[in-house]
Design a protein around this motif. Sequence first.
Motif, PDB file in Angstrom:
ATOM      1  N   ASP A 131       0.832  -1.210   0.000  1.00  0.00           N
ATOM      2  CA  ASP A 131       0.000   0.000   0.000  1.00  0.00           C
ATOM      3  C   ASP A 131       0.866   1.261   0.000  1.00  0.00           C
ATOM      4  OD1 ASP A 131      -2.029   1.899   0.339  1.00  0.00           O
ATOM      5  OD2 ASP A 131      -2.233   1.514   2.485  1.00  0.00           O
ATOM      6  N   SER A 132       1.779   1.366   0.952  1.00  0.00           N
ATOM      7  CA  SER A 132       2.542   2.615   1.116  1.00  0.00           C
ATOM      8  C   SER A 132       3.495   2.888  -0.044  1.00  0.00           C
ATOM      9  CB  SER A 132       3.317   2.601   2.442  1.00  0.00           C
ATOM     10  OG  SER A 132       4.373   1.664   2.404  1.00  0.00           O
ATOM     11  N   THR A 133       4.003   1.817  -0.668  1.00  0.00           N
ATOM     12  CA  THR A 133       4.942   2.001  -1.790  1.00  0.00           C
ATOM     13  C   THR A 133       4.246   1.992  -3.151  1.00  0.00           C
ATOM     14  OG1 THR A 133       5.363  -0.386  -1.858  1.00  0.00           O
ATOM     15  CG2 THR A 133       6.865   0.952  -0.516  1.00  0.00           C
ATOM     16  N   ASP A 179     -10.103  -2.305  -9.563  1.00  0.00           N
ATOM     17  CA  ASP A 179     -10.008  -3.558 -10.314  1.00  0.00           C
ATOM     18  C   ASP A 179      -8.841  -4.454  -9.865  1.00  0.00           C
ATOM     19  OD1 ASP A 179      -8.095  -1.822 -11.257  1.00  0.00           O
ATOM     20  OD2 ASP A 179      -8.306  -2.414 -13.360  1.00  0.00           O
ATOM     21  N   MET A 180      -8.159  -4.067  -8.782  1.00  0.00           N
ATOM     22  CA  MET A 180      -7.092  -4.915  -8.230  1.00  0.00           C
ATOM     23  C   MET A 180      -7.703  -6.228  -7.754  1.00  0.00           C
ATOM     24  SD  MET A 180      -3.759  -4.515  -7.702  1.00  0.00           S
ATOM     25  CE  MET A 180      -2.446  -5.484  -7.004  1.00  0.00           C
ATOM     26  N   LYS A 181      -7.195  -7.337  -8.224  1.00  0.00           N
ATOM     27  CA  LYS A 181      -7.757  -8.638  -7.866  1.00  0.00           C
ATOM     28  C   LYS A 181      -7.067  -9.175  -6.618  1.00  0.00           C
ATOM     29  CE  LYS A 181      -9.431 -12.867  -9.925  1.00  0.00           C
ATOM     30  NZ  LYS A 181      -9.680 -13.595 -11.176  1.00  0.00           N
ATOM     31  N   VAL A 182      -7.852  -9.680  -5.676  1.00  0.00           N
ATOM     32  CA  VAL A 182      -7.310 -10.254  -4.435  1.00  0.00           C
ATOM     33  C   VAL A 182      -7.672 -11.733  -4.399  1.00  0.00           C
ATOM     34  CG1 VAL A 182      -7.320 -10.176  -1.916  1.00  0.00           C
ATOM     35  CG2 VAL A 182      -7.516  -8.051  -3.228  1.00  0.00           C
ATOM     36  N   VAL A 183      -6.657 -12.587  -4.320  1.00  0.00           N
ATOM     37  CA  VAL A 183      -6.844 -14.037  -4.331  1.00  0.00           C
ATOM     38  C   VAL A 183      -6.338 -14.615  -3.009  1.00  0.00           C
ATOM     39  CG1 VAL A 183      -6.165 -16.205  -5.434  1.00  0.00           C
ATOM     40  CG2 VAL A 183      -6.605 -14.177  -6.843  1.00  0.00           C
ATOM     41  N   ILE A 186      -5.584  -3.149   2.565  1.00  0.00           N
ATOM     42  CA  ILE A 186      -6.333  -3.695   1.425  1.00  0.00           C
ATOM     43  C   ILE A 186      -7.498  -2.778   1.059  1.00  0.00           C
ATOM     44  CG2 ILE A 186      -8.044  -5.212   2.540  1.00  0.00           C
ATOM     45  CD1 ILE A 186      -5.781  -6.285  -0.332  1.00  0.00           C
ATOM     46  N   GLU A 187      -8.078  -2.138   2.065  1.00  0.00           N
ATOM     47  CA  GLU A 187      -9.156  -1.164   1.813  1.00  0.00           C
ATOM     48  C   GLU A 187      -8.611   0.018   1.012  1.00  0.00           C
ATOM     49  OE1 GLU A 187     -11.864   1.733   4.564  1.00  0.00           O
ATOM     50  OE2 GLU A 187     -11.600  -0.320   5.310  1.00  0.00           O
ATOM     51  N   ASN A 188      -7.438   0.505   1.408  1.00  0.00           N
ATOM     52  CA  ASN A 188      -6.807   1.625   0.695  1.00  0.00           C
ATOM     53  C   ASN A 188      -6.498   1.257  -0.757  1.00  0.00           C
ATOM     54  OD1 ASN A 188      -6.831   2.958   3.139  1.00  0.00           O
ATOM     55  ND2 ASN A 188      -4.653   2.637   3.578  1.00  0.00           N
TER      56      ASN A 188
END
Length: 339
Positions: A217-219, A290-294, A281-283
């Motif tokens: 997230d931060s990078t 559209d970032m996919k999280v598996v 993950i919220e950020n």
Amino acid sequence: MKFFNQKYLGGIAMAAVFAAGMSTAKADTWKYAFEEAITDVQGVFATKFKEELEKNTDHEVQLYPYGTLGESADIMEQAQAGILQFVDQSPGFTGSLIPEAQVFFVPYLLPSDTKELNSFFRNSKAINENFKDLYAQQNLELLTMFPEGEVVMTTKEEVRSPSDLDEVKFRVMTNPLLVESYKAFGATPTPLPWGEVYGGLQTNIIQGQENPLFFVDSTKMYEVTDVITYAGHNNFTTAVMANKEFYDGLSDEDKKAIQAATDAAFEYILDYQKGLSEQAIENIKKAKPDMKVVVLSEEERAPFKAAAATVEEKFIEMTGDSGKAILEQMKADLKAAMK
């Protein structure tokens, strides 16, 4: 009599000036460098450490976030040379210096349960005794180790099995065992300094990397990748050290103050991390919907876990009896933490 009084009073004044000078001389400025931004986990730990130490001593601590004094290899060299008094660096970067520290990169060794994980880091004999001796051999006083969060893979394509990593150039830290891990996972491991990772992903020199979610997230690693995969294979570990010659030369009072500041920062950072991954993950989803999280199922994780056995064998092969003893002690410590 008047002359005597003047001499006497002058002597008192000189003594007071000398005492003040001595007091000032005892108050030192200490330098502390780390591998992340001031607002990231290592930076938050360092800030708390500084706050506690300055509250309880006359010393000042100057903080140097990532990039201000060079790459990870640079700050480690400076810490060993005594230019820096304190350094925070992951065993991922000290693996070539202290091969046994690579044990933290044996996949699926550390527990995923937070309470068990924190208990292990608080009470581990491997950390508090065995590793202290190994770090001391490199002119480093190991103050503590702590977890920074579950490691996730970020890639351009979806990863459901080791075959999905075939021919994927996956960035790893300059750590021999991490190279072996991603070979076992089916990827083409590509060691790169952190400063080259974003550009490497952007230009497709590499197609994947791993880090804790807060760091993704931060990078803004999500900007140059499309999928986040939870494989459950590791939790990022870092170590806080002091230059040993500097530390050994301190008074008992200063050593106690440093350890007290370390302990306070350790407990603070464990508490600080509650909910941090969820917020990250919220950020990310907000910035890139559209970032996919598996999240891999246990069945999907099985071949990755099977590959971990070969990595463990490689670790023992690389480190010999010393590494084997560390691994056995860690397993005993982990068993105790899970009770």
